[in-house]
Design a protein around this motif. Structure first.
Motif, mmCIF file in Angstrom:
data_model
loop_
_atom_site.group_PDB
_atom_site.id
_atom_site.type_symbol
_atom_site.label_atom_id
_atom_site.label_comp_id
_atom_site.label_asym_id
_atom_site.label_seq_id
_atom_site.Cartn_x
_atom_site.Cartn_y
_atom_site.Cartn_z
ATOM 1 N N GLY A 92 -17.454 -7.448 -11.269
ATOM 2 C CA GLY A 92 -16.527 -7.629 -10.169
ATOM 3 C C GLY A 92 -16.658 -6.521 -9.143
ATOM 4 O O GLY A 92 -17.198 -5.443 -9.430
ATOM 5 N N ASP A 93 -16.137 -6.774 -7.946
ATOM 6 C CA ASP A 93 -16.239 -5.782 -6.873
ATOM 7 C C ASP A 93 -15.472 -4.507 -7.194
ATOM 8 O O ASP A 93 -15.741 -3.451 -6.595
ATOM 9 N N ASP A 94 -14.530 -4.584 -8.135
ATOM 10 C CA ASP A 94 -13.762 -3.402 -8.502
ATOM 11 C C ASP A 94 -14.380 -2.657 -9.677
ATOM 12 O O ASP A 94 -13.837 -1.650 -10.137
ATOM 13 N N GLU A 95 -15.535 -3.114 -10.161
ATOM 14 C CA GLU A 95 -16.241 -2.444 -11.248
ATOM 15 C C GLU A 95 -17.429 -1.665 -10.698
ATOM 16 O O GLU A 95 -17.995 -2.014 -9.663
ATOM 17 N N LEU A 96 -17.797 -0.618 -11.413
ATOM 18 C CA LEU A 96 -18.959 0.178 -11.008
ATOM 19 C C LEU A 96 -20.216 -0.680 -11.108
ATOM 20 O O LEU A 96 -20.480 -1.297 -12.138
ATOM 21 N N SER A 97 -20.987 -0.731 -10.038
ATOM 22 C CA SER A 97 -22.203 -1.540 -10.037
ATOM 23 C C SER A 97 -23.240 -0.935 -10.980
ATOM 24 O O SER A 97 -23.220 0.256 -11.281
ATOM 25 N N ILE A 98 -24.173 -1.767 -11.430
ATOM 26 C CA ILE A 98 -25.168 -1.312 -12.394
ATOM 27 C C ILE A 98 -26.079 -0.240 -11.792
ATOM 28 O O ILE A 98 -26.474 0.713 -12.470
ATOM 29 N N GLU A 101 -24.123 2.939 -11.682
ATOM 30 C CA GLU A 101 -23.907 3.439 -13.046
ATOM 31 C C GLU A 101 -25.064 4.314 -13.521
ATOM 32 O O GLU A 101 -24.855 5.415 -14.036
ATOM 33 N N ILE A 102 -26.290 3.842 -13.338
ATOM 34 C CA ILE A 102 -27.422 4.637 -13.819
ATOM 35 C C ILE A 102 -27.668 5.836 -12.904
ATOM 36 O O ILE A 102 -28.121 6.889 -13.358
ATOM 37 N N GLY A 103 -27.349 5.687 -11.604
ATOM 38 C CA GLY A 103 -27.469 6.821 -10.700
ATOM 39 C C GLY A 103 -26.510 7.931 -11.062
ATOM 40 O O GLY A 103 -26.856 9.124 -11.027
ATOM 41 N N VAL A 104 -25.296 7.567 -11.448
ATOM 42 C CA VAL A 104 -24.287 8.543 -11.861
ATOM 43 C C VAL A 104 -24.745 9.287 -13.107
ATOM 44 O O VAL A 104 -24.564 10.512 -13.228
ATOM 45 N N LYS A 105 -25.349 8.573 -14.051
ATOM 46 C CA LYS A 105 -25.815 9.216 -15.285
ATOM 47 C C LYS A 105 -26.885 10.269 -15.002
ATOM 48 O O LYS A 105 -26.860 11.364 -15.570
ATOM 49 N N ALA A 106 -27.828 9.938 -14.122
ATOM 50 C CA ALA A 106 -28.856 10.914 -13.754
ATOM 51 C C ALA A 106 -28.247 12.089 -12.997
ATOM 52 O O ALA A 106 -28.605 13.253 -13.222
ATOM 53 N N MET A 138 -24.634 2.388 -1.597
ATOM 54 C CA MET A 138 -24.664 2.784 -3.003
ATOM 55 C C MET A 138 -24.289 4.260 -3.142
ATOM 56 O O MET A 138 -23.632 4.667 -4.101
ATOM 57 N N ALA A 139 -24.723 5.070 -2.174
ATOM 58 C CA ALA A 139 -24.450 6.508 -2.229
ATOM 59 C C ALA A 139 -22.955 6.792 -2.235
ATOM 60 O O ALA A 139 -22.485 7.703 -2.939
ATOM 61 N N ILE A 140 -22.199 6.020 -1.470
ATOM 62 C CA ILE A 140 -20.753 6.253 -1.407
ATOM 63 C C ILE A 140 -20.090 5.850 -2.717
ATOM 64 O O ILE A 140 -19.140 6.497 -3.173
ATOM 65 N N GLU A 141 -20.608 4.794 -3.342
ATOM 66 C CA GLU A 141 -20.073 4.399 -4.647
ATOM 67 C C GLU A 141 -20.365 5.468 -5.701
ATOM 68 O O GLU A 141 -19.510 5.803 -6.526
ATOM 69 N N ILE A 142 -21.573 6.025 -5.673
ATOM 70 C CA ILE A 142 -21.938 7.104 -6.595
ATOM 71 C C ILE A 142 -21.079 8.338 -6.325
ATOM 72 O O ILE A 142 -20.592 8.994 -7.251
ATOM 73 N N GLN A 143 -20.894 8.654 -5.058
ATOM 74 C CA GLN A 143 -20.042 9.781 -4.661
ATOM 75 C C GLN A 143 -18.634 9.619 -5.218
ATOM 76 O O GLN A 143 -18.053 10.554 -5.789
ATOM 77 N N GLN A 144 -18.085 8.415 -5.079
ATOM 78 C CA GLN A 144 -16.738 8.129 -5.575
ATOM 79 C C GLN A 144 -16.664 8.274 -7.091
ATOM 80 O O GLN A 144 -15.727 8.877 -7.631
#
Length: 376
Positions: A92-98, A101-106, A138-144
């Motif tokens: 869903g749009d309110d869930e972290l995209s895939i 998700e992997i960008g955040v882990k790195a 995507m960068a803003i989602e990772i930032q958040q």
């Protein structure tokens, strides 16, 4: 005296998917698909209306690329001849995209290795080839997700995205507009690869990397000074991806071969190798660096033959595995992340004062060089 901001690489991070596909598994699946296709189209093939598909082999793949296996986010669906594309549950749009998700882990690994907290970081650049969506970035989602108070934006220069991102981050540092910048490259290449194409189905793998570029004044004791960077682009259609509705994709044509990754491999090899090798030599000369004295080359992991020739032209001799390490054999071509994986896995053993080169090249054509020196 006015302070000069000096950009450095403080740390890197890596996320590797748990699942991996060997060449043997890939060939078994592909050849099964070929048999099914040829059987289903036997009459049309006999009439000359449809071209008969040819099987692949482990030997062909390894000779053409040097790749022996690759990591993917969804193995079963890729090997299923009825699908031959990655599949995962839609979020869903309110869930972290895939991809985030992997960008955040790195990114979290890079921050941990540098001893940084999210509040220490000023910006996030998502530099990757295969974006999941046009916007929001995507960068803003990772930032958040990381809890960073600053700014972020996406950038795409195909396989050179990470090195272009590093220069962009370094320029922010030099200008004093940021002190700490995360360059994150989540590459889910499996979603853009034509797994039914004999000449390219073996090329790519999934991964995510992160590079923390900072002002030397705040860097950890052990880091890599960025001595200089150089970027180059020359337009070519020899590597192309037409994915997207702007190219009039319909439900009937969505995901077909002309909307996915395609390349003229022999032309790419012939044209990119001399361009990149000369670019490296010229930039080393500009920086007053002895190219043949570089301790290590972390080259783009696209093709073993290309790397061998480029390294030889730069170093003046056949490079050893120590001088030009390879991760291509187990990761495949991971687009912009490839040279960063090589750097992440094969840099800690170098001594203070050793100089090296992170280099990428790919569609565009695009190429980026980042000359670094070990400090501490």
């Amino acid at each position: 005296m006015e302070y000069t901001h000096c950009p450095v690489i403080s740390a890197t991070g890596l996320f590797t998917p748990a699942e991996s596909i060997s060449n043997e598994e890939l060939v078994e699946s592909f050849n099964r698909y070929v048999e099914e296709f040829n059987a289903a189209n036997a009459a049309a093939i006999a009439a000359g209306e449809v071209e008969e598909l040819q099987p692949s082999s482990v030997g062909f793949i390894e000779k053409a690329s040097g790749i022996k296996s690759r990591h993917v986010m969804a193995k079963a669906a890729v090997l299923d001849t009825a699908t031959m594309a990655p599949r995962w549950d839609e979020r869903g749009d309110d869930e972290l995209s895939i991809m985030a998700e992997i960008g955040v882990k790195a990114a979290r690994e890079a921050l941990e290795r540098a001893g940084r907290k999210p509040e220490d970081v000023d910006a996030v650049l998502c530099a990757a080839s295969n974006m999941q969506r046009p916007y929001p970035a995507m960068a803003i989602e990772i930032q958040q997700a990381l809890g960073i108070d600053g700014f972020g934006f996406d950038m795409n220069v195909a396989c050179s995205s990470a090195t272009f991102g590093i220069q962009t981050a370094a320029d922010y540092i030099r200008a004093g507009n940021a002190r700490s910048v995360l360059v994150v490259s989540p590459e889910i290449t499996s979603g853009h690869l034509n797994w039914r194409d004999r000449d390219s189905h073996f090329i790519f793998g999934d991964v995510a990397t992160a590079v923390l570029v900072e002002d030397s004044a705040m860097a950890p004791a052990e880091h890599w000074e960025i001595l200089g960077t150089r970027l180059k682009t020359v337009f070519s259609n020899n590597i192309r991806n037409n994915f997207g509705f702007l190219n009039r994709a319909t439900p009937e044509t969505e995901g077909t071969a002309d909307k996915l990754f395609v390349q003229e491999g022999r032309k790419v090899f012939k044209e990119v190798v001399p361009m990149v090798a000369q670019m490296i030599v010229d930039e080393a000369e500009r920086l007053d660096i002895d190219a043949q004295g570089l301790r290590r080359l972390w080259l783009h992991q696209a093709n073993a033959g290309m790397n061998r020739l480029i390294a030889q032209r730069v170093l003046g001799h056949e490079a050893s595995e120590d001088e030009s390490p390879t991760v291509l054999d187990t990761y495949g071509n991971t687009s912009s992340a490839g040279s960063i994986i090589a750097f992440h896995k094969h840099s800690e053993d170098l001594a203070a004062g050793d100089k090296g080169l992170i280099c990428s090249f790919g569609a565009g054509y695009s190429a980026g060089t980042v000359f670094v020196e070990k400090v501490g």
